[in-house]
Design a protein around this motif. Structure first.
Motif, short mmCIF file in Angstrom:
data_model
loop_
_atom_site.label_atom_id
_atom_site.label_comp_id
_atom_site.label_asym_id
_atom_site.label_seq_id
_atom_site.Cartn_x
_atom_site.Cartn_y
_atom_site.Cartn_z
N GLY A 97 40.64 56.23 106.14
CA GLY A 97 41.46 56.47 104.97
C GLY A 97 41.34 57.92 104.56
N VAL A 98 41.26 58.17 103.25
CA VAL A 98 41.06 59.51 102.72
C VAL A 98 39.66 59.60 102.13
N LEU A 99 38.84 60.47 102.70
CA LEU A 99 37.55 60.80 102.12
C LEU A 99 37.75 62.07 101.30
N TYR A 100 37.62 61.94 99.99
CA TYR A 100 37.90 63.02 99.05
C TYR A 100 36.57 63.61 98.60
N ALA A 101 36.35 64.86 98.97
CA ALA A 101 35.13 65.57 98.56
C ALA A 101 35.44 66.43 97.35
N GLY A 102 34.85 66.07 96.21
CA GLY A 102 34.93 66.90 95.02
C GLY A 102 33.79 67.89 95.07
N LEU A 103 34.09 69.16 95.21
CA LEU A 103 33.09 70.18 95.48
C LEU A 103 32.93 71.15 94.31
N MET A 104 31.74 71.73 94.23
CA MET A 104 31.50 72.91 93.41
C MET A 104 31.10 74.01 94.38
N VAL A 105 31.94 75.02 94.49
CA VAL A 105 31.68 76.10 95.44
C VAL A 105 30.93 77.20 94.71
N HIS A 106 29.68 77.40 95.10
CA HIS A 106 28.81 78.41 94.48
C HIS A 106 29.37 79.80 94.75
N PRO A 107 29.10 80.77 93.88
CA PRO A 107 29.55 82.13 94.13
C PRO A 107 29.13 82.70 95.49
N ASP A 108 28.04 82.17 96.05
CA ASP A 108 27.62 82.65 97.38
C ASP A 108 28.38 81.96 98.51
N GLY A 109 29.32 81.05 98.16
CA GLY A 109 30.15 80.39 99.16
C GLY A 109 29.66 79.02 99.59
N THR A 110 28.52 78.56 99.07
CA THR A 110 28.00 77.24 99.46
C THR A 110 28.80 76.13 98.81
N PRO A 111 29.35 75.19 99.60
CA PRO A 111 30.08 74.06 99.02
C PRO A 111 29.13 72.89 98.72
N ASN A 112 28.86 72.62 97.46
CA ASN A 112 28.03 71.49 97.05
C ASN A 112 28.92 70.34 96.61
N VAL A 113 28.54 69.14 97.00
CA VAL A 113 29.32 67.96 96.63
C VAL A 113 28.98 67.52 95.21
N VAL A 114 29.99 67.46 94.37
CA VAL A 114 29.84 66.90 93.03
C VAL A 114 29.97 65.38 93.09
#
Length: 424
Positions: free
Chosen positions: A267-284
């Motif tokens: 299906g659709v796996l929806y990743a809600g992310l917070m992208v840190h200023p250093d470019g790291t994508p963290n999953v919210v």
């Protein structure tokens, strides 16, 4: 594939019906239960999303080739399981995989096991233990209801006092009902939010245009949290390099871990992310379906290939490609008076007939009264999407059209995409 059933009644489902009809004008299309917006695109069926038997009967009687489930609640409750057990092809995960959204505590377990970047956290069912943890946690911090809370279960708390009050409301007072019987308390993540939708057969992924949602009710991201007051796509900082990193570090490891646990995801796996200023994508957070209202901004940018991609993902087959349109899309949500806490219903809606060709109005919380008039029947009423060759053109189109639609008590934000506008 000639016959498709879309399950749901909101703006996301209207956008799905619109996109499928635009792509395949001769498609035989049904929507259950649908809304006044879908009735011009599909045949609405008076079957609720939690009537699994009724939906299965309709799929059988109508000879449905593919069922697309929009909302998270029926997926978490096992609608895809029920239909697949009867030999139906369904776009949407089984209940075991939908837990990635239905239980934030489960999602954290999966992420820890898969080494997916996310905020440090702890999970509690006991009020006293949760308060003890809060009292020693750095500020700010985030308190989340673990279960489904219509997109409103995450509370950012500036102080430990605020967090303790929120925990008491959830675990002590039952503010979020069953969804808040378990809470997740986590560190606050710095950065900018990003919504990434991955269509998957359980192994491969195809990314739709990245979007950014606006959760707060008022302009400038002030006021209470909502299910979403608008969105735009694409997002300029979501570069190919960043999205490739999201694929490698977030999506693929999560799919591998879900399959390891006996819960393969289609299906659709929806990743809600917070992208840190250093470019790291963290999953919210993870969601198990397309976002709302992001879908209303994303799908107008998909020129072709959507139905075939959904078909292949649902069957676990090798994924096909989609063709994207150039430009941008901005969606402004019109909400009812009193939303999000106590939305008022019944106001008559006036939508001008001469809106420009680059504007689509997707129905979310509307119905017809006894006289056939279009009236407010939910908190988020309409999603007004403008498209254009540039973000600025799309934003102007959405904003102007939203201002021309009238109903008593209308609430909306005129600054959807303000971060993107600042970057431009």
């Amino acid at each position: 594939m000639r016959r498709i059933l879309v399950v749901g009644s909101g703006g996301r489902e209207h956008a799905l019906c619109w996109a499928l009809r635009r792509e395949q004008p001769t498609l035989e299309l049904w929507c259950a239960p649908g809304n006044p917006g879908t009735e011009s695109l599909a045949t609405n069926l008076p079957v609720s999303t939690n009537d699994f038997g009724g939906l299965a009967d309709q799929a059988r009687q109508l000879g449905i080739d593919l069922t697309i489930v929009g909302p998270e609640a029926p997926l978490a409750a096992g609608l895809a399981d029920h239909l697949r057990a009867q030999g139906r092809r369904v776009f949407g995960p089984l209940a075991a995989a939908a837990r990635i959204e239905a239980s934030k505590a489960f999602a954290k377990e999966v992420m820890r096991a898969a080494s997916v970047p996310t905020a440090a956290s702890a999970t509690f069912t006991d009020l006293d233990e949760a308060i003890k943890y809060v009292n020693h946690h750095p500020e700010p911090l985030v308190v989340k209801a673990s279960g489904l809370a219509a997109g409103k279960g995450a509370v950012v708390c500036a102080t430990r006092t605020d967090a303790a009050d929120t925990v008491r409301a959830m675990l002590g007072d039952g503010a979020f009902g069953e969804a808040g019987r378990t809470v997740v308390i986590e560190a606050f993540l710095e950065g900018e939010e990003l919504s990434v939708f991955a269509v998957t057969n359980g192994r491969e992924v195809r990314l739709l245009p990245a979007a950014q949602d606006h959760k707060r009710l008022l302009e400038g991201d002030a006021g209470p949290n909502t299910g979403g007051m608008g969105a735009y796509a694409p997002v300029s900082f979501a570069t190919p390099a960043l999205l490739d990193r999201v694929r490698r570090e977030v999506l693929e490891p999560t799919l591998v871990e879900l399959e390891r646990r006996g819960a393969p995801f289609r299906g659709v796996l929806y990743a809600g992310l917070m992208v840190h200023p250093d470019g790291t994508p963290n999953v919210v957070e993870f969601n198990c379906r397309l976002g709302d209202p992001e879908t209303q901004a994303v799908l107008p940018l998909v020129r072709s290939g959507l139905a075939e991609l959904f078909w292949r993902a649902a069957g676990g087959e090798p994924l096909s490609e989609i063709e994207l349109a150039p430009g941008a899309a901005v969606t402004t949500v019109l909400a009812a008076r009193g939303y999000p806490d106590r939305p008022e219903r019944g106001a008559v809606i006036d939508i001008p007939e001469d809106l420009p060709d680059n504007v689509e109005v997707f129905h979310a919380g509307t119905s017809r009264d006894d006289g056939g008039r279009l009236v407010v029947s939910g908190g988020r009423v309409l999603a007004v999407t403008g498209t254009g060759g540039t973000f600025s053109e799309a934003q102007a189109a959405s904003r102007a059209a939203a201002g021309r639609i009238v109903f008593s008590g209308r609430q909306h934000r005129g600054d959807i995409g303000w971060r993107e506008a600042a970057r431009a």
